[in-house]
Design a protein around this motif. Structure first.
Motif, PDB file in Angstrom:
ATOM      1  N   GLN A 253     -12.546  21.761  36.876  1.00  0.00           N
ATOM      2  CA  GLN A 253     -11.423  22.152  37.721  1.00  0.00           C
ATOM      3  C   GLN A 253     -10.746  23.403  37.156  1.00  0.00           C
ATOM      4  OE1 GLN A 253      -7.808  19.554  38.000  1.00  0.00           O
ATOM      5  NE2 GLN A 253      -8.810  18.988  39.914  1.00  0.00           N
ATOM      6  N   LEU A 254     -10.515  24.386  38.022  1.00  0.00           N
ATOM      7  CA  LEU A 254      -9.713  25.557  37.689  1.00  0.00           C
ATOM      8  C   LEU A 254      -8.503  25.511  38.606  1.00  0.00           C
ATOM      9  CD1 LEU A 254      -9.262  28.306  36.252  1.00  0.00           C
ATOM     10  CD2 LEU A 254     -10.527  29.357  38.131  1.00  0.00           C
ATOM     11  N   THR A 255      -7.309  25.543  38.014  1.00  0.00           N
ATOM     12  CA  THR A 255      -6.082  25.453  38.801  1.00  0.00           C
ATOM     13  C   THR A 255      -5.075  26.500  38.339  1.00  0.00           C
ATOM     14  OG1 THR A 255      -5.135  23.816  37.300  1.00  0.00           O
ATOM     15  CG2 THR A 255      -6.301  22.960  39.223  1.00  0.00           C
ATOM     16  N   THR A 256      -4.143  26.801  39.230  1.00  0.00           N
ATOM     17  CA  THR A 256      -2.964  27.582  38.881  1.00  0.00           C
ATOM     18  C   THR A 256      -1.786  26.928  39.570  1.00  0.00           C
ATOM     19  OG1 THR A 256      -1.924  29.761  38.823  1.00  0.00           O
ATOM     20  CG2 THR A 256      -3.303  29.292  40.739  1.00  0.00           C
TER      21      THR A 256
ATOM     22  N   THR B 124      -1.249  32.533  35.013  1.00  0.00           N
ATOM     23  CA  THR B 124      -1.809  31.554  34.085  1.00  0.00           C
ATOM     24  C   THR B 124      -2.672  30.564  34.858  1.00  0.00           C
ATOM     25  OG1 THR B 124       0.041  31.785  32.566  1.00  0.00           O
ATOM     26  CG2 THR B 124      -1.268  29.767  32.382  1.00  0.00           C
ATOM     27  N   TYR B 125      -3.873  30.329  34.356  1.00  0.00           N
ATOM     28  CA  TYR B 125      -4.822  29.389  34.948  1.00  0.00           C
ATOM     29  C   TYR B 125      -5.157  28.314  33.922  1.00  0.00           C
ATOM     30  CZ  TYR B 125      -5.509  32.634  38.775  1.00  0.00           C
ATOM     31  OH  TYR B 125      -5.302  33.444  39.871  1.00  0.00           O
ATOM     32  N   GLU B 126      -5.422  27.112  34.425  1.00  0.00           N
ATOM     33  CA  GLU B 126      -5.823  26.018  33.546  1.00  0.00           C
ATOM     34  C   GLU B 126      -7.210  25.541  33.940  1.00  0.00           C
ATOM     35  OE1 GLU B 126      -3.896  22.152  31.559  1.00  0.00           O
ATOM     36  OE2 GLU B 126      -3.954  22.017  33.741  1.00  0.00           O
TER      37      GLU B 126
ATOM     38  N   THR C 171      -5.827  26.923  28.772  1.00  0.00           N
ATOM     39  CA  THR C 171      -5.263  27.892  29.718  1.00  0.00           C
ATOM     40  C   THR C 171      -5.613  29.308  29.268  1.00  0.00           C
ATOM     41  OG1 THR C 171      -3.155  28.015  28.545  1.00  0.00           O
ATOM     42  CG2 THR C 171      -3.314  26.402  30.340  1.00  0.00           C
ATOM     43  N   PHE C 172      -5.554  30.222  30.231  1.00  0.00           N
ATOM     44  CA  PHE C 172      -5.699  31.648  29.967  1.00  0.00           C
ATOM     45  C   PHE C 172      -4.854  32.391  30.991  1.00  0.00           C
ATOM     46  CE2 PHE C 172      -9.011  30.776  33.063  1.00  0.00           C
ATOM     47  CZ  PHE C 172      -8.967  31.873  33.917  1.00  0.00           C
TER      48      PHE C 172
END
Length: 152
Positions: free
Chosen positions: A69-72, A102-104, A126-127
């Protein structure tokens, strides 16, 4: 001598080893060894693919889009998902990401290695993406007094 069908108390299966006098059971859980971008990295290009590399070969059937999963801000981000067994790498290619956001990433512990061991916990980090300085289609960009101009 041949050993096959053995299962330890954790439920790990032993791969058949014909003609061997000894055998080894893999009870070590899989783990992530590297990621791109790195945890906490900033100024990540907005079109960068996300790569997560494991220490051992994973069961591709458990490495699904639902397990990654990639979320913001809690909202999922769309993209394409792939697992390369040769390099033990999960590759996620999102659409272009937002500037300075920022994305998690979460890789759920439901994923398993090739003998069935699960990750002991979810892998999360995160990044932050790079800031866009100027968004313009092309032509000449210049400062307010016209003393500096850039043609793109």
């Amino acid at each position: 001598m041949s050993v096959s069908g053995a299962v330890d108390r954790k439920g790990n299966r032993l791969d058949a080893v014909p003609g061997a006098g000894t055998f080894q059971i893999d009870a070590d859980p899989p783990r992530v060894v590297t990621s791109e971008p790195a945890a906490g990295q900033t100024a990540v290009p907005r079109s960068s693919p996300i790569r997560v590399v494991f220490n051992e070969t994973m069961d591709a059937a458990t490495l699904t889009r639902e397990a990654f999963q990639l979320t913001t801000g809690g909202a999922p981000v769309a993209g394409t998902f792939n697992y390369d067994a040769n390099t033990r790498t999960v590759i996620f290619q999102p659409g272009e990401l937002k500037s300075k956001t920022t994305y998690e990433i979460t890789l759920f512990s439901s994923v398993r290695d090739s003998v069935g061991n699960r990750m002991p916990q979810d892998f999360r980090f995160t990044f932050q993406t790079a800031d866009v300085l100027v968004a313009q289609e092309g032509g000449t960009i210049q400062n307010a007094d016209g003393s500096v101009a850039l043609y793109a």
